[in-house]
Design an enzyme around this catalytic site. Structure first.
Site, short mmCIF file in Angstrom:
data_model
loop_
_atom_site.label_atom_id
_atom_site.label_comp_id
_atom_site.label_asym_id
_atom_site.label_seq_id
_atom_site.Cartn_x
_atom_site.Cartn_y
_atom_site.Cartn_z
N LYS A 121 60.78 39.70 6.40
CA LYS A 121 61.59 40.87 6.79
C LYS A 121 60.68 41.99 7.32
O LYS A 121 60.97 42.62 8.34
CB LYS A 121 62.42 41.36 5.61
CG LYS A 121 63.38 40.28 5.08
CD LYS A 121 64.15 40.79 3.90
CE LYS A 121 64.92 39.67 3.24
NZ LYS A 121 65.70 40.12 2.10
N SER A 173 49.83 50.38 15.84
CA SER A 173 48.51 50.67 15.26
C SER A 173 47.66 49.39 15.28
O SER A 173 48.14 48.34 15.69
CB SER A 173 48.65 51.30 13.88
OG SER A 173 48.70 50.38 12.86
N ASP A 177 59.20 57.65 5.53
CA ASP A 177 58.01 57.50 6.40
C ASP A 177 57.13 56.42 5.80
O ASP A 177 56.50 56.63 4.77
CB ASP A 177 57.26 58.84 6.47
CG ASP A 177 56.03 58.74 7.36
OD1 ASP A 177 55.98 57.85 8.23
OD2 ASP A 177 55.10 59.56 7.18
N MET A 178 57.11 55.27 6.44
CA MET A 178 56.42 54.14 5.81
C MET A 178 55.77 53.21 6.80
O MET A 178 56.31 52.95 7.88
CB MET A 178 57.44 53.33 5.01
CG MET A 178 58.72 53.04 5.79
SD MET A 178 59.76 51.86 4.95
CE MET A 178 59.65 50.47 6.06
N ALA A 179 54.61 52.71 6.44
CA ALA A 179 54.01 51.60 7.16
C ALA A 179 54.87 50.37 6.89
O ALA A 179 55.58 50.32 5.87
CB ALA A 179 52.59 51.37 6.66
N HIS A 181 45.48 57.87 18.13
CA HIS A 181 46.15 57.84 16.83
C HIS A 181 46.86 59.17 16.56
O HIS A 181 46.28 60.23 16.80
CB HIS A 181 45.07 57.60 15.77
CG HIS A 181 45.57 57.38 14.40
ND1 HIS A 181 45.36 58.27 13.38
CD2 HIS A 181 46.27 56.35 13.87
CE1 HIS A 181 45.90 57.78 12.27
NE2 HIS A 181 46.46 56.63 12.54
N GLY A 241 61.14 60.94 0.52
CA GLY A 241 60.55 62.23 0.88
C GLY A 241 60.47 63.18 -0.29
O GLY A 241 59.65 64.10 -0.29
N GLN A 242 61.31 62.97 -1.30
CA GLN A 242 61.33 63.91 -2.43
C GLN A 242 60.02 63.91 -3.23
O GLN A 242 59.56 64.99 -3.62
CB GLN A 242 62.54 63.62 -3.34
CG GLN A 242 62.84 64.76 -4.29
CD GLN A 242 64.11 64.53 -5.11
OE1 GLN A 242 64.67 63.41 -5.12
NE2 GLN A 242 64.58 65.55 -5.78
P1 NAI Z 1 54.29 55.60 1.11
O1 NAI Z 1 54.30 54.23 0.53
O2 NAI Z 1 53.45 56.63 0.45
O3 NAI Z 1 55.77 56.16 1.17
C1 NAI Z 1 56.79 55.45 1.84
C2 NAI Z 1 58.11 56.15 1.68
O4 NAI Z 1 58.58 55.96 0.34
C3 NAI Z 1 58.07 57.67 1.87
O5 NAI Z 1 59.19 58.07 2.62
C4 NAI Z 1 58.12 58.23 0.45
O6 NAI Z 1 58.71 59.51 0.39
C5 NAI Z 1 58.99 57.19 -0.21
N1 NAI Z 1 58.80 57.12 -1.67
C6 NAI Z 1 57.65 56.88 -2.32
N2 NAI Z 1 57.86 56.88 -3.66
C7 NAI Z 1 59.18 57.10 -3.83
C8 NAI Z 1 60.03 57.20 -4.98
N3 NAI Z 1 59.57 57.09 -6.21
N4 NAI Z 1 61.34 57.45 -4.77
C9 NAI Z 1 61.83 57.58 -3.53
N5 NAI Z 1 61.09 57.49 -2.41
C10 NAI Z 1 59.78 57.25 -2.57
O7 NAI Z 1 53.91 55.54 2.67
P2 NAI Z 1 52.92 54.55 3.44
O8 NAI Z 1 53.66 53.32 3.84
O9 NAI Z 1 51.70 54.39 2.62
O10 NAI Z 1 52.58 55.38 4.74
C11 NAI Z 1 51.74 56.53 4.63
C12 NAI Z 1 51.60 57.24 5.95
O11 NAI Z 1 50.87 56.45 6.87
C13 NAI Z 1 52.90 57.58 6.69
O12 NAI Z 1 52.85 58.96 6.97
C14 NAI Z 1 52.84 56.79 7.97
O13 NAI Z 1 53.46 57.42 9.08
C15 NAI Z 1 51.35 56.71 8.16
N6 NAI Z 1 50.93 55.64 9.06
C16 NAI Z 1 50.51 55.98 10.31
C17 NAI Z 1 50.04 55.02 11.17
C18 NAI Z 1 49.60 55.38 12.54
O14 NAI Z 1 49.03 54.55 13.24
N7 NAI Z 1 49.84 56.59 13.02
C19 NAI Z 1 49.95 53.61 10.78
C20 NAI Z 1 50.48 53.36 9.45
C21 NAI Z 1 50.92 54.35 8.61
#
Ligand code: NAI
Length: 349
Positions: free
Chosen positions: A224, A140, A174-176, A116, A306-307
């Protein structure tokens, strides 16, 4: 409780090193983890250390990996991590991809056989630091129902994208490909909080708000998101000759086994497509324009991807990072692992 960033980094590094990880590797892993916590991505920060330490201690991560890097074409390469720790391997592979994109304009680097690797924003951020566009995807654990299905097949298969601007600020998507990352369910469990009813389903396939009843997650936007998670699995699994779909290893199934996961980095050098200065300025312009869009009811401002994490980072850098008390107590304790994770139903822990 609040913990200063450098203290948290050191606590995580020391714990991982104590579990058996070489110091230079523990250093990189703790850097990726603290990057996640300081940016408010707690699902991929300190809360994972106990699990990583247990896997390291039980032999499920190769502590003396023989890494190989093979250039398979002018812009393509395969990096084999020999099942070493994922964060370290993914970082090294991105360094190679950046170098290749500097020379050839684009690089596609497959990362094979790793554990991971955490929050993907870390790796695309490396590319943006070098004024490049970064894309990273990875496999994952299978825990998501395909659209129309009642059994898990794909993982939460994340997608990350970065673009540098003229000011040093960056766009970081950066999003799942699930409505929420599995780590967010774990985070809700650790805080004993309920979850929204569109994140996951229970054993009957019905939506649930109880994080402890979750049996599978839901893809974003129905078919999608299902299509996107399939794309990620093909790019970071089938393309690299690795197990794919529901054959991808589970995080908690057998902590003595290597995970053999895949990741794919793509780096694009804007210089090979357009004028660099103009590109960076236009990214800045698009960020500014988005911030100036009239906000909808209930919103103060439109933010670019990202902001929100940048805003959180500024606050945490100043006041310390919010860490769940139990996690902090584990980090400061002498305990390396508590036999918490091995052979657990992935949804049980
Ligand atoms: P999240 O839902 O917290 O954010 C997703 C994206 O939306 C980000 O780019 C964030 O900056 C943007 N965002 C959130 N609120 C916003 C707003 N109000 N305005 C504009 N943009 C906004 O992310 P999620 O899906 O919960 O993922 C969390 C982490 O989990 C990530 O770092 C991802 O890489 C990691 N991950 C890693 C896995 C692995 O196996 N290595 C598997 C799944 C997720």
């Amino acid at each position: 409780m609040r913990v200063a960033k450098e203290e948290l980094r050191k606590l995580m590094k020391d714990k991982l090193h104590k579990a058996g990880l070489a110091e230079d590797q523990a250093d990189v892993v703790s850097d990726v983890l603290v990057h996640a916590d300081v940016r408010g991505i707690h699902s991929h920060g300190a809360m994972r250390v106990e699990y990583y330490a247990e896997r390291i201690a039980k032999g499920g991560i190769n502590l003396e990996p023989k890494v190989s890097f093979e250039k398979t074409g002018p812009s393509t390469a395969v990096f084999d991590g020999d099942n070493g720790v994922g964060h370290y391997m993914a970082k090294k592979a991105m360094e190679e991809a950046i170098q290749m994109a500097k020379e050839n304009g684009i690089a596609v680097v497959g990362v094979r056989n790793i554990s991971h690797s955490g929050a993907l924003s870390y790796f695309v951020n490396q590319a943006a630091d070098e004024k490049m566009i970064g894309i990273s995807v990875c496999q994952s654990d299978p825990m998501v129902v395909p659209f129309g299905g009642a059994e898990p097949y794909y993982g939460t298969n994340p997608i990350a994208f970065s673009a540098p601007s003229s000011t040093g600020e960056k766009i970081i998507v950066d999003m799942a490909t699930t409505v929420q990352a599995w780590g967010k369910v774990l985070h809700a469990r650790s805080k004993n909080e309920s979850i929204p009813n569109n994140w996951a389903v229970d054993e009957d396939g019905a939506p649930t708000t109880d994080p402890f009843k979750v049996k599978a997650l839901l893809p974003i936007a129905g078919p999608k998101g299902y299509g996107l998670m399939m794309m990620v699995d093909i790019l970071s699994g089938i393309l690299l000759g690795l197990p794919y779909g529901n054959k991808v290893s589970s995080m908690y199934e057998d902590l003595t086994e290597y995970r053999k996961l895949g990741q794919l980095h793509i780096v694009i050098n804007p210089e090979f497509f357009t004028n660099m200065e103009g590109f960076l300025q236009n990214i800045t312009n698009t960020m500014t324009e988005l911030n100036q869009i009239k906000p909808a009811p209930g919103f103060d401002q439109v933010l670019y991807p990202g902001q929100p994490n940048d805003i959180q980072q500024e606050e945490y850098e100043k006041n310390g990072i919010e860490i769940v008390d139990d996690i902090f107590e584990y980090l400061v304790s002498d305990v390396v692992h508590n036999n918490q994770y091995d052979n657990k139903d992935p949804f049980a822990k």
